[in-house]
Design a protein around this motif. Structure first.
Motif, PDB file in Angstrom:
ATOM      1  N   ASP A  10       0.803  -1.222   0.000  1.00  6.60           N
ATOM      2  CA  ASP A  10       0.000   0.000   0.000  1.00  6.60           C
ATOM      3  C   ASP A  10       0.837   1.273   0.000  1.00  6.60           C
ATOM      4  OD1 ASP A  10      -2.850  -1.086   1.969  1.00  6.60           O
ATOM      5  OD2 ASP A  10      -2.446  -1.189  -0.165  1.00  6.60           O
ATOM      6  N   ARG A  11       2.061   1.221   0.436  1.00  8.71           N
ATOM      7  CA  ARG A  11       2.851   2.434   0.522  1.00  8.71           C
ATOM      8  C   ARG A  11       4.253   2.223  -0.034  1.00  8.71           C
ATOM      9  NH1 ARG A  11       3.412   6.470   5.692  1.00  8.71           N
ATOM     10  NH2 ARG A  11       4.170   8.198   4.499  1.00  8.71           N
ATOM     11  N   PRO A  12       4.345   1.860  -1.300  1.00 11.29           N
ATOM     12  CA  PRO A  12       5.682   1.711  -1.858  1.00 11.29           C
ATOM     13  C   PRO A  12       6.360   3.063  -1.952  1.00 11.29           C
ATOM     14  CG  PRO A  12       4.020   1.403  -3.564  1.00 11.29           C
ATOM     15  CD  PRO A  12       3.298   1.573  -2.263  1.00 11.29           C
ATOM     16  N   ASP A  13       7.674   3.023  -1.968  1.00  8.72           N
ATOM     17  CA  ASP A  13       8.430   4.274  -2.079  1.00  8.72           C
ATOM     18  C   ASP A  13       8.018   4.997  -3.353  1.00  8.72           C
ATOM     19  OD1 ASP A  13       9.807   3.855   0.270  1.00  8.72           O
ATOM     20  OD2 ASP A  13      11.359   2.670  -0.742  1.00  8.72           O
ATOM     21  N   GLY A  14       7.911   6.291  -3.279  1.00 14.50           N
ATOM     22  CA  GLY A  14       7.559   7.087  -4.429  1.00 14.50           C
ATOM     23  C   GLY A  14       6.080   7.414  -4.527  1.00 14.50           C
ATOM     24  N   GLN A  22      -3.398  12.277  -7.726  1.00 14.51           N
ATOM     25  CA  GLN A  22      -3.503  12.197  -9.197  1.00 14.51           C
ATOM     26  C   GLN A  22      -4.177  10.893  -9.626  1.00 14.51           C
ATOM     27  OE1 GLN A  22      -2.804  14.591 -11.416  1.00 14.51           O
ATOM     28  NE2 GLN A  22      -2.397  15.851  -9.628  1.00 14.51           N
ATOM     29  N   GLN A  23      -3.813   9.795  -8.966  1.00  9.57           N
ATOM     30  CA  GLN A  23      -4.405   8.498  -9.285  1.00  9.57           C
ATOM     31  C   GLN A  23      -5.895   8.483  -8.924  1.00  9.57           C
ATOM     32  OE1 GLN A  23      -1.633   7.900 -11.225  1.00  9.57           O
ATOM     33  NE2 GLN A  23      -2.588   5.909 -11.020  1.00  9.57           N
ATOM     34  N   ASP A  28      -8.897   5.838  -9.434  1.00  7.56           N
ATOM     35  CA  ASP A  28      -8.248   4.745  -8.691  1.00  7.56           C
ATOM     36  C   ASP A  28      -8.640   4.806  -7.216  1.00  7.56           C
ATOM     37  OD1 ASP A  28      -6.609   2.810  -7.598  1.00  7.56           O
ATOM     38  OD2 ASP A  28      -4.735   3.846  -8.045  1.00  7.56           O
ATOM     39  N   THR A  29      -9.593   3.964  -6.812  1.00  7.16           N
ATOM     40  CA  THR A  29     -10.057   3.971  -5.419  1.00  7.16           C
ATOM     41  C   THR A  29      -9.019   3.387  -4.466  1.00  7.16           C
ATOM     42  OG1 THR A  29     -11.192   1.864  -5.751  1.00  7.16           O
ATOM     43  CG2 THR A  29     -12.499   3.878  -6.034  1.00  7.16           C
ATOM     44  N   ARG A  30      -8.132   2.513  -4.953  1.00  8.70           N
ATOM     45  CA  ARG A  30      -7.072   1.959  -4.114  1.00  8.70           C
ATOM     46  C   ARG A  30      -6.178   3.082  -3.584  1.00  8.70           C
ATOM     47  NH1 ARG A  30      -1.834   1.230  -3.579  1.00  8.70           N
ATOM     48  NH2 ARG A  30      -1.449   2.332  -5.492  1.00  8.70           N
ATOM     49  N   SER A  31      -5.901   4.052  -4.411  1.00  7.35           N
ATOM     50  CA  SER A  31      -5.063   5.174  -3.988  1.00  7.35           C
ATOM     51  C   SER A  31      -5.726   5.960  -2.871  1.00  7.35           C
ATOM     52  CB  SER A  31      -4.760   6.101  -5.172  1.00  7.35           C
ATOM     53  OG  SER A  31      -3.937   5.438  -6.104  1.00  7.35           O
ATOM     54  N   PHE A  32      -7.045   6.096  -2.943  1.00 10.32           N
ATOM     55  CA  PHE A  32      -7.739   6.811  -1.867  1.00 10.32           C
ATOM     56  C   PHE A  32      -7.700   6.009  -0.572  1.00 10.32           C
ATOM     57  CE2 PHE A  32     -11.243   8.685   0.534  1.00 10.32           C
ATOM     58  CZ  PHE A  32     -10.867  10.018   0.455  1.00 10.32           C
TER      59      PHE A  32
END
Length: 192
Positions: A10-14, A22-23, A28-32
């Protein structure tokens, strides 16, 4: 094949807040969900200090629902966290107004309970009670400044952005809020 991300991915670098926003804007609901996990504890803490704890879960959900709906209006030049904490402050203000219209001040104080800690010691309970009562004795402006700056450690410049006031006003309110809290604690017999 649909791959469901695990907690570790869920929290990869970058993946900055900016990237995740932006996602989200692309649907992109995963980003939220990542943004929610990243910021929900701080939002909960801010609301806990400013509102009736019995409504905390609903208020946190309201903050993130407003954030989701408001993402298209989010200025990309601002920090997501500052914008989100402003929404939390607005939700807290709305809730305080609703409570003030429906109850007397005495009922509000009587209904507040310590629910955040399972088994703290007697001294810890006394300290929490003093801080809670001290915050309740302050004006909404002073309480908000103390919660954001001193308890949540939000920098003064960011507090100014959240509340849409000049940094000088933040400094002034912080000075007066601390003085009022110090006076409250001295009246309660706390030696400073």
């Amino acid at each position: 094949m649909l791959v469901v991300p695990t907690a570790s991915s869920d929290r990869p670098d970058g993946e900055t807040d900016h990237y995740l926003v932006q996602q989200c804007l692309k649907g992109d609901t995963r980003s939220f969900r990542v943004l929610y996990r990243r910021h929900q504890q701080r939002v909960r803490s801010i609301l806990y200090q400013l509102c009736d704890p019995s409504a905390l879960d609903d208020l946190v959900q309201d903050v993130f629902l407003r954030a989701w709906k408001g993402l298209p209006k989010f200025r990309q030049s601002a920090q997501f966290s500052t914008w989100l904490y402003r929404i939390a402050w607005n939700v807290a203000s709305d809730q305080r107004r609703a409570v003030a219209q429906g109850r007397t001040r005495l009922q509000v104080i009587g209904s507040q309970t310590l629910t955040q800690y399972d088994d703290p010691g007697v001294t810890q309970l006394h300290y929490q009670d003093l801080v809670k009562r001290g915050l309740a004795s302050l004006s909404a402006d002073h309480r908000t400044i103390l919660v954001l700056h001193d308890l949540e450690e939000v920098p003064q410049k960011e507090v100014a952005e959240i509340l849409s006031i000049p940094v000088g006003t933040v400094k002034s309110r912080l000075f007066h809020a601390r003085a009022a809290m110090r006076q409250f604690l001295q009246k309660e017999g706390v030696q400073l």
